[in-house]
Design a protein around this motif. Sequence first.
Motif, short mmCIF file in Angstrom:
data_model
loop_
_atom_site.label_atom_id
_atom_site.label_comp_id
_atom_site.label_asym_id
_atom_site.label_seq_id
_atom_site.Cartn_x
_atom_site.Cartn_y
_atom_site.Cartn_z
N LYS A 1 0.84 -1.20 0.00
CA LYS A 1 0.00 0.00 0.00
C LYS A 1 0.88 1.25 0.00
O LYS A 1 0.58 2.22 -0.72
CB LYS A 1 -0.91 0.00 1.22
N GLN A 2 1.93 1.24 0.80
CA GLN A 2 2.82 2.39 0.82
C GLN A 2 3.50 2.58 -0.54
O GLN A 2 3.63 3.71 -1.03
CB GLN A 2 3.87 2.21 1.92
N ALA A 3 3.93 1.46 -1.16
CA ALA A 3 4.57 1.56 -2.47
C ALA A 3 3.59 2.07 -3.52
O ALA A 3 3.95 2.88 -4.38
CB ALA A 3 5.12 0.19 -2.89
N ASP A 4 2.33 1.60 -3.45
CA ASP A 4 1.32 2.09 -4.39
C ASP A 4 1.07 3.58 -4.21
O ASP A 4 0.92 4.32 -5.19
CB ASP A 4 0.01 1.31 -4.19
N ALA A 5 1.02 4.02 -2.95
CA ALA A 5 0.80 5.45 -2.69
C ALA A 5 1.96 6.27 -3.23
O ALA A 5 1.76 7.33 -3.85
CB ALA A 5 0.62 5.69 -1.20
N GLU A 6 3.19 5.78 -3.02
CA GLU A 6 4.34 6.50 -3.54
C GLU A 6 4.34 6.51 -5.06
O GLU A 6 4.68 7.52 -5.69
CB GLU A 6 5.62 5.85 -3.02
N LEU A 7 3.93 5.39 -5.67
CA LEU A 7 3.89 5.32 -7.13
C LEU A 7 2.82 6.27 -7.68
O LEU A 7 3.06 6.95 -8.69
CB LEU A 7 3.60 3.89 -7.57
N ARG A 8 1.66 6.31 -7.03
CA ARG A 8 0.61 7.23 -7.48
C ARG A 8 1.08 8.69 -7.35
O ARG A 8 0.80 9.52 -8.23
CB ARG A 8 -0.67 7.01 -6.68
N ALA A 9 1.77 8.99 -6.26
CA ALA A 9 2.28 10.35 -6.10
C ALA A 9 3.30 10.68 -7.18
O ALA A 9 3.30 11.79 -7.74
CB ALA A 9 2.90 10.50 -4.71
N ALA A 10 4.18 9.70 -7.48
CA ALA A 10 5.17 9.94 -8.52
C ALA A 10 4.51 10.10 -9.88
O ALA A 10 4.91 10.97 -10.68
CB ALA A 10 6.17 8.78 -8.55
N ASN A 11 3.49 9.29 -10.17
CA ASN A 11 2.77 9.41 -11.43
C ASN A 11 2.05 10.76 -11.54
O ASN A 11 2.02 11.38 -12.62
CB ASN A 11 1.78 8.27 -11.60
N ALA A 12 1.46 11.18 -10.42
CA ALA A 12 0.78 12.48 -10.43
C ALA A 12 1.78 13.60 -10.69
O ALA A 12 1.50 14.53 -11.47
CB ALA A 12 0.06 12.70 -9.11
N GLN A 13 2.95 13.51 -10.05
CA GLN A 13 3.96 14.54 -10.27
C GLN A 13 4.46 14.50 -11.71
O GLN A 13 4.66 15.55 -12.34
CB GLN A 13 5.13 14.31 -9.30
N LYS A 14 4.63 13.28 -12.24
CA LYS A 14 5.07 13.15 -13.63
C LYS A 14 4.04 13.73 -14.59
O LYS A 14 4.39 14.41 -15.57
CB LYS A 14 5.32 11.67 -13.95
N GLU A 15 2.76 13.48 -14.29
CA GLU A 15 1.71 14.01 -15.16
C GLU A 15 1.68 15.53 -15.12
O GLU A 15 1.50 16.20 -16.15
CB GLU A 15 0.36 13.43 -14.74
#
Length: 437
Positions: free
Chosen positions: A260-274
């Motif tokens: 869950k923590q990794a997914d949250a970090e990945l979503r945050a990274a994807n949002a920043q990338k977008e």
Amino acid sequence: MPFRIAERRQDVFVQLIQRLRPIRGLPLWARYLSTAIIVLAFFGARFLQTEVQGSPFLLFLPSIVLSSFLFDRGSGFFATLFSTALAIYFFIEPRSSFMLQDIGSVLAEAVFFAVGLFTAAVIEALRTTVDALVASEESLGSSLSLLQGVIEGTPDPIFIKDREGRYVQANAVTARILGLPQERLRGRRDRDLMPEAVAAPIEAVDRAVMETRIPSVVEEMVIVAGQGPRCFLSTKAPWYGARGEVAGVIGIARDIHERKQADAELRAANAQKEVLLHDINHRVKNHLQSVISLLAMSKRRVKDEVAGAEIENAASRLSVLARVYDRLNVRDGERMATVSAREFLQGLCDEVGPVQIGLRPIALRTQIEDVALEAGTAVSLGLALNELLQNSLKYAFIDDTPGVVSVNFAKGENGEVWILEVADDGVGIPRACRHLR
């Protein structure tokens, strides 16, 4: 205490039958010879007694029981027949003969013979039942041992709760997570082990599973001993009793806290990338618009018509590229940036058409199917459409001649290629048509 004594006696009887199992595997002649010896032993004991009250058959009954118990039903039948013959010949008048003088002796012999056969059959049935029960118990014990091994060997917590939410059974992993030994965990509820705010949602899911009888897969927060709150993915199903009633809930869970923590970090990274990607696209589009504006200003200053036309053509091409960036769509999980063909090509026609047509009686008709275009393909397609459309609107209609220009984008007949068609009914050939595949 009486129950335990009876249970202990039953265990001794079962153990005795199990220990005598090798004797029942003796050859047939050995079993029948041993049966004959047993019957003769009781016959000798009866023969040595000078005075015996009652029927002479009764002292042979233990030999039948013993033979049936030690060997099998056949040995019991043989002991019955042999005992009957010995009793008639030696103890019933006239002795030393198999003749029976009165009806009483016949009835006594028949009753003894029937009782002997029945006794042998009952003992055989009892021994068979005991063997079946022992085999069933061994099979059940093996199955339970296998099940226990699977449950205890699973790295995930497995548990069973009753209708009141009390733990009935739990593996060692569950006990370690909740911070109690397995024997002390039984009878406890989640509210006894965790704060009310954490336990209440867990117990609510348990009640819903028992009431609806529908398995559920949910994410739950659990207070892990020595670590604090952690997220678990729990699969819960109704636990049914012997009569089919819901007796509780059975479940298995998996620790997904790190995931869950990794997914949250990945979503945050994807949002920043977008955000960064949109910002870059916006900056590129703004730069292109600036260049287009500079080219337009340069055209007004240029006196040479050929140079002005080239500047206008360059500005038009950059306008197509800016339109692609304006409609660029990057979806999460996709490797390529895409553009909607209908939105992009229709927008290009709406932009070029009115500028080139002006007040002339020319109609622009479009029929564009939608498909996701890769950005590079969209640029090439847009440049081609821009060139073809401008050529038709500029040169196909002379002296304000009315006409129609059509733009079609559709899949070809073979279904493998897409065709862009720009056609007009102006001067030149009857139908000027250019294709881009």
